[in-house]
Design a protein around this motif. Structure first.
Motif, PDB file in Angstrom:
ATOM      1  N   ASP A  25       0.961  -1.242  -0.017  1.00 22.40           N
ATOM      2  CA  ASP A  25       0.042   0.218   0.017  1.00 22.40           C
ATOM      3  C   ASP A  25       0.826   1.345  -0.078  1.00 22.40           C
ATOM      4  O   ASP A  25       0.788   2.275  -0.840  1.00 22.40           O
ATOM      5  CB  ASP A  25      -0.857  -0.048   1.210  1.00 22.40           C
ATOM      6  CG  ASP A  25      -2.192  -0.867   0.939  1.00 22.40           C
ATOM      7  OD1 ASP A  25      -2.736  -0.683  -0.113  1.00 22.40           O
ATOM      8  OD2 ASP A  25      -2.466  -1.619   1.837  1.00 22.40           O
ATOM      9  N   LYS A  26       1.514   1.134   0.810  1.00 15.93           N
ATOM     10  CA  LYS A  26       2.766   2.350   1.044  1.00 15.93           C
ATOM     11  C   LYS A  26       3.625   2.626  -0.418  1.00 15.93           C
ATOM     12  O   LYS A  26       3.894   3.664  -0.799  1.00 15.93           O
ATOM     13  CB  LYS A  26       3.755   2.322   2.254  1.00 15.93           C
ATOM     14  CG  LYS A  26       4.563   3.295   2.160  1.00 15.93           C
ATOM     15  CD  LYS A  26       5.592   3.196   3.537  1.00 15.93           C
ATOM     16  CE  LYS A  26       6.475   4.408   3.590  1.00 15.93           C
ATOM     17  NZ  LYS A  26       7.563   4.235   4.797  1.00 15.93           N
ATOM     18  N   ARG A  71       1.047   4.224  -2.917  1.00 21.68           N
ATOM     19  CA  ARG A  71       0.776   5.442  -2.738  1.00 21.68           C
ATOM     20  C   ARG A  71       2.022   6.264  -2.890  1.00 21.68           C
ATOM     21  O   ARG A  71       1.844   7.438  -3.545  1.00 21.68           O
ATOM     22  CB  ARG A  71       0.225   5.863  -1.290  1.00 21.68           C
ATOM     23  CG  ARG A  71      -0.770   5.261  -0.653  1.00 21.68           C
ATOM     24  CD  ARG A  71      -1.296   5.845   0.669  1.00 21.68           C
ATOM     25  NE  ARG A  71      -0.124   5.497   1.549  1.00 21.68           N
ATOM     26  CZ  ARG A  71      -0.316   4.498   2.496  1.00 21.68           C
ATOM     27  NH1 ARG A  71      -1.048   3.408   2.365  1.00 21.68           N
ATOM     28  NH2 ARG A  71       0.842   4.292   3.428  1.00 21.68           N
ATOM     29  N   GLN A 103      -3.256   6.989  -8.701  1.00 22.70           N
ATOM     30  CA  GLN A 103      -4.576   6.292  -7.998  1.00 22.70           C
ATOM     31  C   GLN A 103      -4.991   5.545  -9.576  1.00 22.70           C
ATOM     32  O   GLN A 103      -5.883   4.452  -9.148  1.00 22.70           O
ATOM     33  CB  GLN A 103      -5.644   7.306  -7.761  1.00 22.70           C
ATOM     34  CG  GLN A 103      -6.591   6.631  -6.569  1.00 22.70           C
ATOM     35  CD  GLN A 103      -7.102   7.639  -5.712  1.00 22.70           C
ATOM     36  OE1 GLN A 103      -7.255   8.918  -6.105  1.00 22.70           O
ATOM     37  NE2 GLN A 103      -7.815   7.444  -4.544  1.00 22.70           N
ATOM     38  N   GLU A 149      -2.848   1.891  -9.682  1.00 18.58           N
ATOM     39  CA  GLU A 149      -2.693   1.144  -8.450  1.00 18.58           C
ATOM     40  C   GLU A 149      -3.187  -0.516  -8.841  1.00 18.58           C
ATOM     41  O   GLU A 149      -2.599  -1.184  -8.203  1.00 18.58           O
ATOM     42  CB  GLU A 149      -2.525   1.635  -7.330  1.00 18.58           C
ATOM     43  CG  GLU A 149      -4.239   2.233  -6.805  1.00 18.58           C
ATOM     44  CD  GLU A 149      -4.310   2.705  -5.399  1.00 18.58           C
ATOM     45  OE1 GLU A 149      -3.320   3.089  -4.790  1.00 18.58           O
ATOM     46  OE2 GLU A 149      -5.387   2.964  -5.315  1.00 18.58           O
ATOM     47  N   SER A 197      -8.625  -5.448  -0.577  1.00 16.87           N
ATOM     48  CA  SER A 197      -7.229  -5.029  -0.281  1.00 16.87           C
ATOM     49  C   SER A 197      -6.674  -4.742  -1.663  1.00 16.87           C
ATOM     50  O   SER A 197      -7.309  -5.070  -2.673  1.00 16.87           O
ATOM     51  CB  SER A 197      -6.419  -5.993   0.596  1.00 16.87           C
ATOM     52  OG  SER A 197      -6.237  -7.009  -0.336  1.00 16.87           O
ATOM     53  N   LEU A 198      -5.568  -4.146  -1.709  1.00 17.07           N
ATOM     54  CA  LEU A 198      -5.063  -3.790  -2.693  1.00 17.07           C
ATOM     55  C   LEU A 198      -4.298  -5.099  -3.361  1.00 17.07           C
ATOM     56  O   LEU A 198      -4.306  -5.381  -4.802  1.00 17.07           O
ATOM     57  CB  LEU A 198      -3.756  -2.793  -2.756  1.00 17.07           C
ATOM     58  CG  LEU A 198      -2.939  -2.412  -3.974  1.00 17.07           C
ATOM     59  CD1 LEU A 198      -3.922  -1.797  -4.721  1.00 17.07           C
ATOM     60  CD2 LEU A 198      -2.042  -1.216  -3.332  1.00 17.07           C
TER      61      LEU A 198
END
Length: 280
Positions: free
Chosen positions: A119-120, A123, A128, A131, A158-159
């Protein structure tokens, strides 16, 4: 290898040959919104079957807990280790050096605790709009080298899960014949429909029910609810509870001990229905 156990009809041999003849791999995710429903076990046994049938498969363990990776290491010895971890490959913009060879027909990108930082990373490094397409981009160059690519992921939105679905052609949803799993399966199929805005080609291949106990009234009641609610999406071949599978989780899959053939035949029935559904 038990040739009798793994024998296919001419029709199913034809489906396998079709899969092998495709120019790029079929990409599949096995997942649901509940842990403990047997998804990693199903992937592991499917992979074991595919090795017997000489289907070249790449497993991608997109779960920081590495459950699938641990299962596969109990069933196969590493022939060639990856030089980079999954997360290192993501940072390097290529998964080519993240592939561990377990057999001539079986490869795995191992689960990685460092995936918890995905996630980090997204980002910081991705906008966006991109991802959810990271895995799809990273496996594009790998598809030509395999017959099937199978993702395992975490049982939550979740991603990781978003990326697996966006990268996939098909989804199979393992589940249990009980209330919480039934409700979560409804939520999961709604989620898959929502994810079509990012991948409008993904298809739900089916729902594979597990019976948690033999001859249990609750299991039978919820199995009927699956067929009533989801109709033909529910596999006709079901998986019954087996202590033998629990033993395989500790010692690896075997073919010549008590109940091995009976249990493997049950999973092979599910695999044949999987081939039927792919062919349709």
């Amino acid at each position: 290898m038990n040739k009798t156990l793994w024998s296919l009809s001419k029709y199913h041999e034809g489906v396998v040959n079709k899969i092998k003849s495709l120019p790029v791999a079929i990409v599949l995710t096995l997942n649901n919104f509940k842990g403990g429903v047997g998804k990693s076990t199903l992937i592991a046994i499917f992979a074991y079957i595919m090795v017997q049938l000489k289907i070249k498969v790449l497993l991608i363990d997109s779960d920081p807990q590495r459950t699938l990776t641990k299962k596969m290491m109990k069933n196969f010895e590493v022939k060639k280790n990856a030089s980079l971890s999954f997360m290192q490959g993501i940072r390097n913009n290529s998964l080519e050096n993240c592939i561990t060879q377990l057999d001539d027909y079986l490869y795995i990108i191992q689960g990685d605790w460092e995936l918890a930082t995905l996630d980090k990373f997204a980002r910081t490094n991705l906008n966006q709009n991109n991802e959810y397409y990271l895995y799809s981009y990273l496996i594009e160059d790998l598809k030509k080298d395999f017959d099937l690519i199978i993702f395992d992921s975490v049982p939550t939105t979740s991603l990781y899960t978003h990326n697996c679905i966006v990268a996939s052609d098909y989804v199979v949803a393992p589940t249990q014949a009980e209330e919480e799993s039934y409700e979560n399966t409804i939520s999961y199929l709604n989620y898959l429909n929502d994810m079509r805005q990012y991948n409008d080609k993904v298809e739900i291949l089916g729902i594979v029910p597990y019976l948690t106990k033999d001859d249990n009234a609750t299991n039978k009641s919820y199995l009927k609810k699956y067929y009533d609610t989801f109709g033909d999406l529910t596999f006709e071949s079901i998986i019954k509870y087996s202590a033998r599978v629990m033993s395989w989780g500790t010692n690896g899959i075997s073919e010549n001990k008590g109940y091995d053939k009976q249990v493997l035949s049950m999973y092979f029935d599910v695999f044949r229905e999987f081939l039927d559904r792919l062919d349709k």
